[in-house]
Design a protein around this motif. Structure first.
Motif, PDB file in Angstrom:
ATOM      1  N   GLY A   1       0.669  -1.381  -0.041  1.00 40.01           N
ATOM      2  CA  GLY A   1       0.083  -0.134  -0.212  1.00 40.01           C
ATOM      3  C   GLY A   1       0.835   1.350   0.078  1.00 40.01           C
ATOM      4  N   ARG A   2       1.156   1.842   1.113  1.00 43.52           N
ATOM      5  CA  ARG A   2       1.936   3.115   1.328  1.00 43.52           C
ATOM      6  C   ARG A   2       3.226   3.121   0.401  1.00 43.52           C
ATOM      7  NH1 ARG A   2       1.461   2.854   7.697  1.00 43.52           N
ATOM      8  NH2 ARG A   2       1.602   0.569   7.434  1.00 43.52           N
ATOM      9  N   SER A   3       4.006   2.072   0.500  1.00 45.29           N
ATOM     10  CA  SER A   3       5.151   2.142  -0.161  1.00 45.29           C
ATOM     11  C   SER A   3       5.276   2.139  -1.646  1.00 45.29           C
ATOM     12  CB  SER A   3       6.200   0.955   0.490  1.00 45.29           C
ATOM     13  OG  SER A   3       5.776  -0.077   0.257  1.00 45.29           O
ATOM     14  N   GLN A   4       4.084   1.323  -1.954  1.00 44.38           N
ATOM     15  CA  GLN A   4       3.789   1.101  -3.328  1.00 44.38           C
ATOM     16  C   GLN A   4       3.165   2.565  -4.097  1.00 44.38           C
ATOM     17  OE1 GLN A   4       4.636  -1.036  -5.501  1.00 44.38           O
ATOM     18  NE2 GLN A   4       4.688  -3.033  -4.375  1.00 44.38           N
ATOM     19  N   ILE A   5       2.449   3.326  -3.140  1.00 47.18           N
ATOM     20  CA  ILE A   5       1.884   4.412  -3.535  1.00 47.18           C
ATOM     21  C   ILE A   5       3.253   5.489  -3.707  1.00 47.18           C
ATOM     22  CG2 ILE A   5       0.555   6.520  -2.624  1.00 47.18           C
ATOM     23  CD1 ILE A   5      -1.292   4.645  -1.402  1.00 47.18           C
ATOM     24  N   ALA A   6       4.025   5.706  -2.706  1.00 44.28           N
ATOM     25  CA  ALA A   6       5.267   6.456  -2.783  1.00 44.28           C
ATOM     26  C   ALA A   6       6.106   6.118  -3.782  1.00 44.28           C
ATOM     27  CB  ALA A   6       5.815   6.380  -1.498  1.00 44.28           C
ATOM     28  N   ALA A   7       6.395   4.912  -4.247  1.00 47.04           N
ATOM     29  CA  ALA A   7       7.053   4.438  -5.279  1.00 47.04           C
ATOM     30  C   ALA A   7       6.392   4.889  -6.776  1.00 47.04           C
ATOM     31  CB  ALA A   7       7.691   3.270  -5.273  1.00 47.04           C
ATOM     32  N   GLY A   8       5.338   4.786  -6.849  1.00 49.20           N
ATOM     33  CA  GLY A   8       4.706   5.004  -7.935  1.00 49.20           C
ATOM     34  C   GLY A   8       4.681   6.615  -8.079  1.00 49.20           C
ATOM     35  N   TRP A   9       4.664   7.442  -7.127  1.00 44.42           N
ATOM     36  CA  TRP A   9       4.352   8.881  -7.249  1.00 44.42           C
ATOM     37  C   TRP A   9       5.913   9.302  -7.666  1.00 44.42           C
ATOM     38  CZ3 TRP A   9       0.823  11.753  -8.500  1.00 44.42           C
ATOM     39  CH2 TRP A   9      -0.452  11.788  -7.910  1.00 44.42           C
ATOM     40  N   MET A  10       7.005   8.844  -7.097  1.00 46.39           N
ATOM     41  CA  MET A  10       8.193   9.264  -7.254  1.00 46.39           C
ATOM     42  C   MET A  10       8.725   8.932  -8.595  1.00 46.39           C
ATOM     43  SD  MET A  10      11.149  10.720  -6.269  1.00 46.39           S
ATOM     44  CE  MET A  10      11.148  10.576  -4.362  1.00 46.39           C
ATOM     45  N   ARG A  11       8.508   7.570  -9.112  1.00 49.37           N
ATOM     46  CA  ARG A  11       8.585   7.371 -10.526  1.00 49.37           C
ATOM     47  C   ARG A  11       7.774   8.284 -11.523  1.00 49.37           C
ATOM     48  NH1 ARG A  11       7.911   1.823  -8.393  1.00 49.37           N
ATOM     49  NH2 ARG A  11       9.766   0.830  -8.390  1.00 49.37           N
ATOM     50  N   HIS A  12       6.503   8.777 -11.172  1.00 58.19           N
ATOM     51  CA  HIS A  12       5.888   9.635 -12.032  1.00 58.19           C
ATOM     52  C   HIS A  12       6.326  10.942 -12.049  1.00 58.19           C
ATOM     53  CE1 HIS A  12       2.067  11.081 -14.007  1.00 58.19           C
ATOM     54  NE2 HIS A  12       2.188  11.946 -13.015  1.00 58.19           N
ATOM     55  N   LEU A  13       6.772  11.322 -10.860  1.00 55.46           N
ATOM     56  CA  LEU A  13       7.123  12.871 -10.733  1.00 55.46           C
ATOM     57  C   LEU A  13       8.526  13.022 -11.095  1.00 55.46           C
ATOM     58  CD1 LEU A  13       5.448  13.804  -7.280  1.00 55.46           C
ATOM     59  CD2 LEU A  13       4.860  14.474  -9.634  1.00 55.46           C
ATOM     60  N   ALA A  14       9.332  12.307 -10.792  1.00 54.62           N
ATOM     61  CA  ALA A  14      10.921  12.427 -10.927  1.00 54.62           C
ATOM     62  C   ALA A  14      11.361  11.628 -12.096  1.00 54.62           C
ATOM     63  CB  ALA A  14      11.704  11.861  -9.959  1.00 54.62           C
ATOM     64  N   GLY A  15      10.595  10.734 -12.760  1.00 60.70           N
ATOM     65  CA  GLY A  15      11.132   9.902 -13.903  1.00 60.70           C
ATOM     66  C   GLY A  15      12.360   9.025 -13.720  1.00 60.70           C
ATOM     67  N   ASP A  16      13.447   9.320 -14.543  1.00 63.39           N
ATOM     68  CA  ASP A  16      14.478   8.310 -14.335  1.00 63.39           C
ATOM     69  C   ASP A  16      15.630   9.405 -13.634  1.00 63.39           C
ATOM     70  OD1 ASP A  16      15.324  10.359 -16.283  1.00 63.39           O
ATOM     71  OD2 ASP A  16      15.860   8.896 -18.000  1.00 63.39           O
ATOM     72  N   ARG A  17      15.351  10.366 -13.059  1.00 56.58           N
ATOM     73  CA  ARG A  17      16.309  11.305 -12.342  1.00 56.58           C
ATOM     74  C   ARG A  17      16.597  10.687 -10.887  1.00 56.58           C
ATOM     75  NH1 ARG A  17      12.891  16.510 -13.277  1.00 56.58           N
ATOM     76  NH2 ARG A  17      11.330  15.022 -13.117  1.00 56.58           N
ATOM     77  N   VAL A  18      15.757   9.690 -10.626  1.00 61.43           N
ATOM     78  CA  VAL A  18      15.845   9.131  -9.034  1.00 61.43           C
ATOM     79  C   VAL A  18      15.806   7.543  -9.368  1.00 61.43           C
ATOM     80  CG1 VAL A  18      14.864   8.690  -6.608  1.00 61.43           C
ATOM     81  CG2 VAL A  18      14.787  11.036  -7.989  1.00 61.43           C
ATOM     82  N   ASP A  19      16.398   6.901  -8.737  1.00 59.88           N
ATOM     83  CA  ASP A  19      16.532   5.285  -8.916  1.00 59.88           C
ATOM     84  C   ASP A  19      15.614   4.966  -7.673  1.00 59.88           C
ATOM     85  OD1 ASP A  19      18.032   4.630 -10.762  1.00 59.88           O
ATOM     86  OD2 ASP A  19      19.934   4.284  -9.707  1.00 59.88           O
ATOM     87  N   VAL A  20      14.259   4.530  -7.840  1.00 65.89           N
ATOM     88  CA  VAL A  20      13.333   4.167  -6.854  1.00 65.89           C
ATOM     89  C   VAL A  20      13.235   2.703  -6.629  1.00 65.89           C
ATOM     90  CG1 VAL A  20      10.828   4.356  -6.373  1.00 65.89           C
ATOM     91  CG2 VAL A  20      12.153   6.064  -7.861  1.00 65.89           C
ATOM     92  N   PHE A  21      13.188   2.406  -5.265  1.00 61.94           N
ATOM     93  CA  PHE A  21      13.129   0.973  -4.849  1.00 61.94           C
ATOM     94  C   PHE A  21      11.994   1.014  -3.636  1.00 61.94           C
ATOM     95  CE2 PHE A  21      17.488   1.601  -5.890  1.00 61.94           C
ATOM     96  CZ  PHE A  21      17.863   0.639  -6.857  1.00 61.94           C
ATOM     97  N   SER A  22      11.400  -0.283  -3.292  1.00 63.37           N
ATOM     98  CA  SER A  22      10.558  -0.108  -2.379  1.00 63.37           C
ATOM     99  C   SER A  22      10.335  -1.712  -1.846  1.00 63.37           C
ATOM    100  CB  SER A  22       8.997   0.001  -2.788  1.00 63.37           C
ATOM    101  OG  SER A  22       8.522  -0.974  -3.560  1.00 63.37           O
ATOM    102  N   GLY A  23      10.087  -1.977  -0.572  1.00 59.61           N
ATOM    103  CA  GLY A  23      10.026  -3.051  -0.064  1.00 59.61           C
ATOM    104  C   GLY A  23       9.622  -3.207   1.210  1.00 59.61           C
TER     105      GLY A  23
END
Length: 218
Positions: free
Chosen positions: A99-121
């Motif tokens: 839930g929460r970490s998937q939402i956050a990772a989804g937003w980060m990928r959407h907002l920052a694109g490939d400018r940030v390496d995004v991981f969740s767990g």
């Protein structure tokens, strides 16, 4: 498929699932060609397989998870060896990674694109991503339907520049010298769509602030 075994018993992959894992090893070899040799990639595939099958109660989705966990670990390991890597890495953690970490990772990928390496767990990954969360993100044009809960790994935690925790408490990794943020966000579990939308939007605000602090304009 036997779904009656308890979690401590683990599962074994059937012939078709084992073939899918072998196929994933070939994809990872092409993806990391020139960075890791075949033996290293196969070792991470096998280690990820052992970790996930030992904790699972059913084998559905395991080939996908094994590939994704191995990819994240290899991607994390490749960062320090690549002198051209300047973008930050962020690890979002919660209990179930559903839930929460998937939402956050989804937003980060959407907002920052490939400018940030995004991981969740997650400290105790669930079997599936919360369907209400998937729907809430889809309502703002972000597709996380192909994401599956997975455990955090030492390789990813060690390479992350920022570790964002959301409710996992003492189960979250504690690594000296890391930047930590603890977000007090209510678990989406059991909430109706209007509350999930509020949680989604709260997470967006926090992710936007994080991108600014990292020098990545959302």
């Amino acid at each position: 498929m036997d779904t009656s075994r308890d979690q401590s018993a683990g599962v074994s992959l059937n012939t078709e699932e084992a073939r899918l894992v072998r196929d994933s090893a070939e994809r990872l070899q092409r993806e990391f060609d020139g960075t890791f040799n075949t033996e290293t990639i196969e070792r991470f595939i096998h280690d990820s397989e052992n970790q996930l099958t030992s904790q699972a109660t059913i084998s559905m989705w395991l080939p996908v998870l094994i590939e994704r966990v191995a990819r994240d670990r290899l991607k994390a390991l490749a960062r320090p060896e690549d002198s051209t890597v300047t973008k930050p890495a962020v690890l979002f953690l919660c209990v179930h990674n559903a839930g929460r970490s998937q939402i956050a990772a989804g937003w980060m990928r959407h907002l920052a694109g490939d400018r940030v390496d995004v991981f969740s767990g997650g400290s105790t990954p669930a079997a599936d991503t919360n369907t209400g969360v998937i729907d809430a993100m889809a309502a703002v044009g972000i597709d996380i339907s192909t994401e599956y809960p997975k455990p955090w790994t030492d390789e990813v935690a060690q390479t992350a520049d920022v570790i964002v925790t959301m409710g996992c408490g003492d189960a979250c990794p504690i690594i000296g010298g890391k930047r930590y943020e603890d977000w007090d966000i209510e678990s989406p579990t059991g909430h109706p769509a209007d509350v999930l939308a509020e949680i989604r939007d709260d997470v967006r605000t926090r992710v936007e602030a994080l991108t600014v602090s990292l020098g990545v304009v959302a």
